[in-house]
Design an enzyme around this catalytic site. Structure first.
Site: not given
Ligand code: GAR
Length: 203
Positions: A12, A92, A94-95, A111, A146, A176
């Site tokens: 998170g 994690m 897929v919708l 992503h 996706v 991000e």
């Molecule tokens: C992030 O790097 C996000 O981009 C990735 O999971 C991590 C979550 O980190 N998302 C994916 O890979 C989606 N397929 P966080 O829980 O610290 O935000």
């Protein structure tokens, strides 16, 4: 004030950046709830610490997607709270149709790669192994395909010779946290149009 919700499965940190940017006034919205498919997700704890409703919704299966009955539960919670925008932040699963049609054009995902390169999972390792010299992150609208919806914003970071998947992931994560807020604000403002696959700003 627009209502947003965050769906997160894990640690998170993207959620935290969104919370912080709402609290400091950078994102003009109210975060009405955080939902997780993982009871133990630290993301839920982060929400509670900020007095944000934190809900676990049992995914009911080990599938990598949400089954329709579960999607209905998510949709009900979100509709009951008049959610305008759903932000996936490390969610994690897929919708599928039930969810997507209830919030068409109102679901964002972040992503950790420069899409369309490296969709899927473990993408920092894949980028490193492929030998690209730049990677980064992408915020896009969620569609049935996706990691392939229209791109709202991206940021690039260099891949260094001594990078590991972890050091690269850390460099990307920092971006991000910055661009998710940027993308949310573009969408909340409504000042964009989608032409083909292109998200064009109109302000
Ligand atoms: C992030 O790097 C996000 O981009 C990735 O999971 C991590 C979550 O980190 N998302 C994916 O890979 C989606 N397929 P966080 O829980 O610290 O935000």
């Amino acid at each position: 004030m627009k209502h947003i919700a965050v769906l997160a499965s894990g640690r998170g940190t993207n959620l935290q950046a969104i919370i912080d940017n709402i609290e400091n006034g950078t994102i003009p919205a109210k975060l009405v709830c955080v939902i997780s498919d993982n009871k133990e997700a630290p993301a839920l704890e982060r929400a509670r610490r900020h007095n944000i409703e934190a809900l676990y919704i049992d995914p009911g299966s080990k599938k990598t997607w949400l089954i329709p009955e579960v999607e209905e539960k998510y949709v009900k919670v979100l509709k009951d709270r008049n959610v305008d925008l759903v932000c996936l932040a490390g969610f994690m699963r897929v919708l599928k149709k039930t969810f997507l049609s209830a919030f068409k054009g109102r679901i964002l995902n972040i992503h950790p790669a420069l899409l369309p390169a490296f969709p899927g999972l473990d993408v920092q390792r894949k980028a490193l192994e492929y030998g690209v010299k730049f990677s980064g992150c992408t915020v896009h609208f969620v569609t049935e395909d996706v990691d392939a919806g229209p791109i709202i914003t991206q940021a690039a970071v260099p891949v260094l010779d001594d990078d590991t998947p972890e050091t690269l992931a850390r460099r990307i994560l920092k971006e991000e946290h910055r661009i998710y807020t940027e993308a949310i604000n573009i969408v909340l403002s409504g000042k964009y149009k989608i032409i083909g696959r292109r998200v064009i700003r109109t302000d």
